[in-house]
Design a protein around this motif. Sequence first.
Motif, PDB file in Angstrom:
ATOM      1  N   PHE A  10       0.835  -1.198   0.000  1.00  0.00           N
ATOM      2  CA  PHE A  10       0.000   0.000   0.000  1.00  0.00           C
ATOM      3  C   PHE A  10       0.872   1.251   0.000  1.00  0.00           C
ATOM      4  O   PHE A  10       0.637   2.185  -0.780  1.00  0.00           O
ATOM      5  CB  PHE A  10      -0.937   0.000   1.218  1.00  0.00           C
ATOM      6  CG  PHE A  10      -1.796   1.224   1.309  1.00  0.00           C
ATOM      7  CD1 PHE A  10      -2.951   1.341   0.556  1.00  0.00           C
ATOM      8  CD2 PHE A  10      -1.443   2.271   2.146  1.00  0.00           C
ATOM      9  CE1 PHE A  10      -3.742   2.484   0.624  1.00  0.00           C
ATOM     10  CE2 PHE A  10      -2.220   3.408   2.234  1.00  0.00           C
ATOM     11  CZ  PHE A  10      -3.378   3.511   1.473  1.00  0.00           C
ATOM     12  N   LEU A  11       1.879   1.274   0.861  1.00  0.00           N
ATOM     13  CA  LEU A  11       2.767   2.437   0.927  1.00  0.00           C
ATOM     14  C   LEU A  11       3.539   2.623  -0.378  1.00  0.00           C
ATOM     15  O   LEU A  11       3.706   3.750  -0.853  1.00  0.00           O
ATOM     16  CB  LEU A  11       3.733   2.300   2.103  1.00  0.00           C
ATOM     17  CG  LEU A  11       3.084   2.308   3.491  1.00  0.00           C
ATOM     18  CD1 LEU A  11       4.123   2.005   4.560  1.00  0.00           C
ATOM     19  CD2 LEU A  11       2.391   3.624   3.769  1.00  0.00           C
ATOM     20  N   GLU A  12       3.987   1.522  -0.949  1.00  0.00           N
ATOM     21  CA  GLU A  12       4.725   1.596  -2.213  1.00  0.00           C
ATOM     22  C   GLU A  12       3.839   2.055  -3.367  1.00  0.00           C
ATOM     23  O   GLU A  12       4.328   2.667  -4.315  1.00  0.00           O
ATOM     24  CB  GLU A  12       5.350   0.240  -2.542  1.00  0.00           C
ATOM     25  CG  GLU A  12       6.497  -0.120  -1.633  1.00  0.00           C
ATOM     26  CD  GLU A  12       7.056  -1.512  -1.880  1.00  0.00           C
ATOM     27  OE1 GLU A  12       8.222  -1.721  -1.517  1.00  0.00           O
ATOM     28  OE2 GLU A  12       6.343  -2.380  -2.425  1.00  0.00           O
ATOM     29  N   ALA A  13       2.531   1.799  -3.289  1.00  0.00           N
ATOM     30  CA  ALA A  13       1.615   2.202  -4.353  1.00  0.00           C
ATOM     31  C   ALA A  13       1.431   3.717  -4.407  1.00  0.00           C
ATOM     32  O   ALA A  13       0.961   4.252  -5.411  1.00  0.00           O
ATOM     33  CB  ALA A  13       0.269   1.504  -4.182  1.00  0.00           C
ATOM     34  N   GLY A  14       1.767   4.387  -3.337  1.00  0.00           N
ATOM     35  CA  GLY A  14       1.802   5.839  -3.332  1.00  0.00           C
ATOM     36  C   GLY A  14       0.458   6.536  -3.386  1.00  0.00           C
ATOM     37  O   GLY A  14      -0.541   6.070  -2.840  1.00  0.00           O
ATOM     38  N   GLU A  15       0.471   7.663  -4.077  1.00  0.00           N
ATOM     39  CA  GLU A  15      -0.676   8.570  -4.080  1.00  0.00           C
ATOM     40  C   GLU A  15      -1.945   7.945  -4.659  1.00  0.00           C
ATOM     41  O   GLU A  15      -3.049   8.212  -4.174  1.00  0.00           O
ATOM     42  CB  GLU A  15      -0.320   9.833  -4.853  1.00  0.00           C
ATOM     43  CG  GLU A  15      -1.327  10.940  -4.720  1.00  0.00           C
ATOM     44  CD  GLU A  15      -0.873  12.225  -5.385  1.00  0.00           C
ATOM     45  OE1 GLU A  15      -1.739  13.076  -5.607  1.00  0.00           O
ATOM     46  OE2 GLU A  15       0.319  12.373  -5.693  1.00  0.00           O
ATOM     47  N   SER A  16      -1.808   7.114  -5.668  1.00  0.00           N
ATOM     48  CA  SER A  16      -3.017   6.526  -6.269  1.00  0.00           C
ATOM     49  C   SER A  16      -3.759   5.643  -5.269  1.00  0.00           C
ATOM     50  O   SER A  16      -4.985   5.697  -5.163  1.00  0.00           O
ATOM     51  CB  SER A  16      -2.686   5.749  -7.538  1.00  0.00           C
ATOM     52  OG  SER A  16      -1.898   4.616  -7.244  1.00  0.00           O
ATOM     53  N   ALA A  17      -3.022   4.833  -4.505  1.00  0.00           N
ATOM     54  CA  ALA A  17      -3.657   3.990  -3.489  1.00  0.00           C
ATOM     55  C   ALA A  17      -4.217   4.842  -2.357  1.00  0.00           C
ATOM     56  O   ALA A  17      -5.321   4.586  -1.867  1.00  0.00           O
ATOM     57  CB  ALA A  17      -2.667   2.965  -2.945  1.00  0.00           C
ATOM     58  N   ALA A  18      -3.483   5.871  -1.962  1.00  0.00           N
ATOM     59  CA  ALA A  18      -3.947   6.749  -0.892  1.00  0.00           C
ATOM     60  C   ALA A  18      -5.250   7.443  -1.290  1.00  0.00           C
ATOM     61  O   ALA A  18      -6.176   7.549  -0.481  1.00  0.00           O
ATOM     62  CB  ALA A  18      -2.879   7.773  -0.544  1.00  0.00           C
ATOM     63  N   ASN A  19      -5.337   7.902  -2.524  1.00  0.00           N
ATOM     64  CA  ASN A  19      -6.558   8.566  -2.994  1.00  0.00           C
ATOM     65  C   ASN A  19      -7.752   7.613  -2.996  1.00  0.00           C
ATOM     66  O   ASN A  19      -8.863   7.994  -2.613  1.00  0.00           O
ATOM     67  CB  ASN A  19      -6.352   9.158  -4.383  1.00  0.00           C
ATOM     68  CG  ASN A  19      -5.423  10.349  -4.372  1.00  0.00           C
ATOM     69  OD1 ASN A  19      -5.224  10.993  -3.346  1.00  0.00           O
ATOM     70  ND2 ASN A  19      -4.831  10.644  -5.509  1.00  0.00           N
ATOM     71  N   LYS A  20      -7.528   6.367  -3.409  1.00  0.00           N
ATOM     72  CA  LYS A  20      -8.606   5.376  -3.387  1.00  0.00           C
ATOM     73  C   LYS A  20      -9.047   5.082  -1.956  1.00  0.00           C
ATOM     74  O   LYS A  20     -10.232   4.908  -1.680  1.00  0.00           O
ATOM     75  CB  LYS A  20      -8.158   4.085  -4.063  1.00  0.00           C
ATOM     76  CG  LYS A  20      -8.013   4.195  -5.557  1.00  0.00           C
ATOM     77  CD  LYS A  20      -7.523   2.890  -6.151  1.00  0.00           C
ATOM     78  CE  LYS A  20      -7.311   3.016  -7.643  1.00  0.00           C
ATOM     79  NZ  LYS A  20      -6.832   1.766  -8.233  1.00  0.00           N
ATOM     80  N   ALA A  21      -8.079   5.044  -1.048  1.00  0.00           N
ATOM     81  CA  ALA A  21      -8.399   4.784   0.360  1.00  0.00           C
ATOM     82  C   ALA A  21      -9.217   5.930   0.952  1.00  0.00           C
ATOM     83  O   ALA A  21     -10.150   5.694   1.719  1.00  0.00           O
ATOM     84  CB  ALA A  21      -7.123   4.566   1.156  1.00  0.00           C
ATOM     85  N   VAL A  22      -8.889   7.150   0.584  1.00  0.00           N
ATOM     86  CA  VAL A  22      -9.647   8.306   1.067  1.00  0.00           C
ATOM     87  C   VAL A  22     -11.101   8.214   0.606  1.00  0.00           C
ATOM     88  O   VAL A  22     -12.031   8.443   1.380  1.00  0.00           O
ATOM     89  CB  VAL A  22      -8.995   9.631   0.608  1.00  0.00           C
ATOM     90  CG1 VAL A  22      -9.927  10.807   0.830  1.00  0.00           C
ATOM     91  CG2 VAL A  22      -7.674   9.853   1.323  1.00  0.00           C
ATOM     92  N   VAL A  23     -11.296   7.860  -0.651  1.00  0.00           N
ATOM     93  CA  VAL A  23     -12.657   7.703  -1.191  1.00  0.00           C
ATOM     94  C   VAL A  23     -13.402   6.611  -0.427  1.00  0.00           C
ATOM     95  O   VAL A  23     -14.565   6.777  -0.038  1.00  0.00           O
ATOM     96  CB  VAL A  23     -12.617   7.398  -2.704  1.00  0.00           C
ATOM     97  CG1 VAL A  23     -13.988   6.985  -3.219  1.00  0.00           C
ATOM     98  CG2 VAL A  23     -12.089   8.599  -3.474  1.00  0.00           C
ATOM     99  N   LEU A  24     -12.736   5.489  -0.179  1.00  0.00           N
ATOM    100  CA  LEU A  24     -13.353   4.389   0.554  1.00  0.00           C
ATOM    101  C   LEU A  24     -13.721   4.819   1.982  1.00  0.00           C
ATOM    102  O   LEU A  24     -14.791   4.465   2.483  1.00  0.00           O
ATOM    103  CB  LEU A  24     -12.416   3.178   0.587  1.00  0.00           C
ATOM    104  CG  LEU A  24     -12.926   1.932   1.295  1.00  0.00           C
ATOM    105  CD1 LEU A  24     -14.179   1.396   0.605  1.00  0.00           C
ATOM    106  CD2 LEU A  24     -11.845   0.862   1.327  1.00  0.00           C
ATOM    107  N   CYS A  25     -12.852   5.592   2.612  1.00  0.00           N
ATOM    108  CA  CYS A  25     -13.117   6.043   3.981  1.00  0.00           C
ATOM    109  C   CYS A  25     -14.313   6.997   4.048  1.00  0.00           C
ATOM    110  O   CYS A  25     -15.018   7.027   5.049  1.00  0.00           O
ATOM    111  CB  CYS A  25     -11.884   6.707   4.574  1.00  0.00           C
ATOM    112  SG  CYS A  25     -10.576   5.536   4.971  1.00  0.00           S
TER     113      CYS A  25
END
Length: 88
Positions: free
Chosen positions: A38-53
């Motif tokens: 997840f950390l290595e996936a960077g901003e794209s994964a973080a943005n998807k996680a924000v949407v999910l949250c």
Amino acid sequence: MKLITYKSDDNEGIGSLEQDRIIRFGDDPSLPTDMLSFLEAGESAANKAVVLCKNPKSKISLSDVCLLYTSDAADDMQCVDLGGRRII
């Protein structure tokens, strides 16, 4: 977003701790299933996680899981240790 790794019913997962509930990142199959990925996936994964949250499909009670130590993932990403907490 407070990133966590947890164990529930012999399954490990990652998610975000929101008050006394965990939002499971496993509810979005496009997100990695372990913290290092997840950390290595960077901003794209973080943005998807924000949407999910913002619109979680499910939540798990904090009392139903065991939180796991994620320092190894943080160490691999060369994060800074500040008072026992890893920051990215």
